[in-house]
Motif scaffolding. Structure first.
Motif, PDB file in Angstrom:
ATOM      1  N   UNK A  12       0.844  -1.203   0.000  1.00  0.00           N
ATOM      2  CA  UNK A  12       0.000   0.000   0.000  1.00  0.00           C
ATOM      3  C   UNK A  12       0.874   1.245   0.000  1.00  0.00           C
ATOM      4  N   UNK A  13       0.314   2.313  -0.579  1.00  0.00           N
ATOM      5  CA  UNK A  13       1.044   3.576  -0.624  1.00  0.00           C
ATOM      6  C   UNK A  13       1.178   4.136   0.795  1.00  0.00           C
ATOM      7  N   UNK A  14       2.407   4.386   1.220  1.00  0.00           N
ATOM      8  CA  UNK A  14       2.598   4.965   2.558  1.00  0.00           C
ATOM      9  C   UNK A  14       3.254   6.337   2.485  1.00  0.00           C
ATOM     10  N   UNK A  15       4.007   6.580   1.399  1.00  0.00           N
ATOM     11  CA  UNK A  15       4.527   7.911   1.080  1.00  0.00           C
ATOM     12  C   UNK A  15       4.250   8.135  -0.408  1.00  0.00           C
ATOM     13  N   UNK A  16       4.177   9.390  -0.830  1.00  0.00           N
ATOM     14  CA  UNK A  16       4.141   9.669  -2.274  1.00  0.00           C
ATOM     15  C   UNK A  16       5.405  10.456  -2.595  1.00  0.00           C
ATOM     16  N   UNK A  17       6.343   9.786  -3.243  1.00  0.00           N
ATOM     17  CA  UNK A  17       7.652  10.390  -3.510  1.00  0.00           C
ATOM     18  C   UNK A  17       7.878  10.627  -4.990  1.00  0.00           C
ATOM     19  N   UNK A  18       7.276   9.793  -5.834  1.00  0.00           N
ATOM     20  CA  UNK A  18       7.518   9.876  -7.276  1.00  0.00           C
ATOM     21  C   UNK A  18       6.412   9.127  -7.992  1.00  0.00           C
ATOM     22  N   UNK A 152       2.554  14.978  -7.303  1.00  0.00           N
ATOM     23  CA  UNK A 152       1.142  15.407  -7.313  1.00  0.00           C
ATOM     24  C   UNK A 152       0.844  16.261  -8.539  1.00  0.00           C
ATOM     25  N   UNK A 153       1.849  16.990  -9.060  1.00  0.00           N
ATOM     26  CA  UNK A 153       1.630  17.705 -10.317  1.00  0.00           C
ATOM     27  C   UNK A 153       1.420  16.697 -11.451  1.00  0.00           C
ATOM     28  N   UNK A 154       2.244  15.638 -11.458  1.00  0.00           N
ATOM     29  CA  UNK A 154       2.076  14.602 -12.481  1.00  0.00           C
ATOM     30  C   UNK A 154       0.683  13.982 -12.400  1.00  0.00           C
ATOM     31  N   UNK A 155       0.221  13.723 -11.178  1.00  0.00           N
ATOM     32  CA  UNK A 155      -1.095  13.085 -11.021  1.00  0.00           C
ATOM     33  C   UNK A 155      -2.233  14.030 -11.398  1.00  0.00           C
ATOM     34  N   UNK A 156      -2.096  15.313 -11.053  1.00  0.00           N
ATOM     35  CA  UNK A 156      -3.177  16.242 -11.435  1.00  0.00           C
ATOM     36  C   UNK A 156      -3.154  16.468 -12.943  1.00  0.00           C
ATOM     37  N   UNK A 157      -1.992  16.354 -13.551  1.00  0.00           N
ATOM     38  CA  UNK A 157      -1.931  16.423 -15.011  1.00  0.00           C
ATOM     39  C   UNK A 157      -2.649  15.221 -15.626  1.00  0.00           C
ATOM     40  N   UNK A 185       8.116  17.315 -15.898  1.00  0.00           N
ATOM     41  CA  UNK A 185       8.214  16.482 -17.104  1.00  0.00           C
ATOM     42  C   UNK A 185       8.517  15.036 -16.724  1.00  0.00           C
ATOM     43  N   UNK A 186       9.445  14.828 -15.786  1.00  0.00           N
ATOM     44  CA  UNK A 186       9.778  13.452 -15.383  1.00  0.00           C
ATOM     45  C   UNK A 186       8.569  12.754 -14.774  1.00  0.00           C
ATOM     46  N   UNK A 187       7.854  13.469 -13.906  1.00  0.00           N
ATOM     47  CA  UNK A 187       6.685  12.841 -13.270  1.00  0.00           C
ATOM     48  C   UNK A 187       5.593  12.562 -14.294  1.00  0.00           C
ATOM     49  N   UNK A 188       5.413  13.478 -15.244  1.00  0.00           N
ATOM     50  CA  UNK A 188       4.416  13.253 -16.297  1.00  0.00           C
ATOM     51  C   UNK A 188       4.797  12.055 -17.166  1.00  0.00           C
TER      52      UNK A 188
END
Ligand code: CP
Length: 329
Positions: A12-18, A152-157, A185-188
């Protein structure tokens, strides 16, 4: 550090790092959870109690308008107590280390750290420190670290693309500009690949495109007109002057002439193409005002969706046991 420091022993997700290393299932769960929150981001609707009694610490060691503010709104809508540490007035300015600051905030019963830092890897360092200290109930969310990641920017994108295009499997997505210095860009790219986008194009001058793009399965293009031809989604990026060592470009004016998105260049994309930008935007450098304010721009929609996506991330991390109550609140 474990193999995937974002996941606990149950996967399960415990941190959001990337966004790198997040499964399609986890990303889709975050987007679907965000969709349940979009309705309640309307100011008229009451808060939900998913993080009641939890303390969220915003630790922004670098400037921010959108991310810091939307994390604060999101945490408050989840009923959390939000503390914004003023870094310039905190004891880090007197030489206290990052991890000593974290230890002190843990002693104040922090439940979550939202961290932006100029050093790539700072949120990982904190997550690893918490693991070593046995503090498994304290979560870290990366709000942008150096040029590495801005998940979170990647996810909102991804949320924005899914909202306007419904599915990912038939899309051509262009990312234009300073990809070398861009954590967005990397997260996207990682999220787009995981969600099945078949064609991702990176457009920019050679000096601003990293060598790793081909390894990531991204097509490199130095010709803007050819690169955005028939695209469904165009993500424009800011020139990250603060992260450039030396001069990588002749001038901002020359950059705009070649890579700036004007209405004329946009006409080469699909007629229903959407134009995105993570902000902050430099009008007349990477994007013309006629495009930024035009009908194909979804830049402010990205900001609004960011609240719901950050609510989703925080509730999945720290409000797991109560998530089933969201729709009834
Ligand atoms: N997109 C983004 O991270 O904007 P801020 O720097 O204003 O948070």
């Amino acid at each position: 550090m474990h193999e995937n420091p974002q996941l606990n022993e149950h996967g399960e997700l415990t941190h959001l790092l990337s966004t790198e290393g997040l499964s399609r299932e986890i990303i889709t769960r975050i987007l679907d959870t965000a969709a349940t929150f979009v309705g309640i981001t309307d100011r008229e609707v009451k808060k939900v109690p998913l993080l009641r009694g939890k303390s969220v610490f915003n630790l922004f060691f670098e400037n921010s308008t959108r991310t810091r503010t939307t994390f604060e709104i999101a945490a408050k809508r989840l009923s959390a107590d939000v503390l914004n540490l003023d870094i310039t007035r905190s004891s880090t300015a007197k030489g206290e280390t990052l991890l000593d600051t974290i230890d002190n905030l843990c002693a104040m019963h922090a439940d979550m750290f939202v961290v932006r830092h100029a050093e790539s890897g700072a949120p990982y360092l904190i997550a690893e420190h918490l693991r070593r200290m046995g503090l498994h109930d304290i979560h870290v969310v990366n709000a942008g670290d150096g040029r590495h990641a801005h998940p979170t920017q990647g996810l909102l994108d991804m949320y924005t693309i899914r909202h306007f295009k419904q599915a990912f499997e038939h899309l051509t997505v262009a990312i234009v500009g300073d990809i070398l210095h861009s954590r967005v860009a990397r997260s996207d790219i990682h999220a787009l690949k995981t969600l099945g986008v078949p064609e991702i194009r990176a457009i920019g001058p050679q000096t601003l495109l990293p060598r790793e793009l081909a390894r990531l399965g991204v097509k490199v293009c130095h010709d803007m007109a050819a690169g955005i031809r028939d695209c469904d989604v165009i993500i424009m990026l800011r020139l990250q002057n603060e992260r450039m060592n030396g001069t990588l470009l002749p001038s901002a004016g020359e950059y705009f002439r070649v890579y700036g998105l004007t209405q004329e260049k946009l006409a080469r994309a699909r007629p229903d193409a959407i134009v995105m930008h993570p902000g902050p935007m430099n009008r007349g450098v990477e994007i013309a005002s006629e495009v930024a304010d035009g009908p194909q721009a979804v830049i402010l929609d990205q900001v609004t969706f960011g609240i719901a996506v950050r609510m989703a991330v925080m509730s999945l991390l720290a409000g797991r046991e109560q998530t089933s109550g969201v729709r009834d609140s």
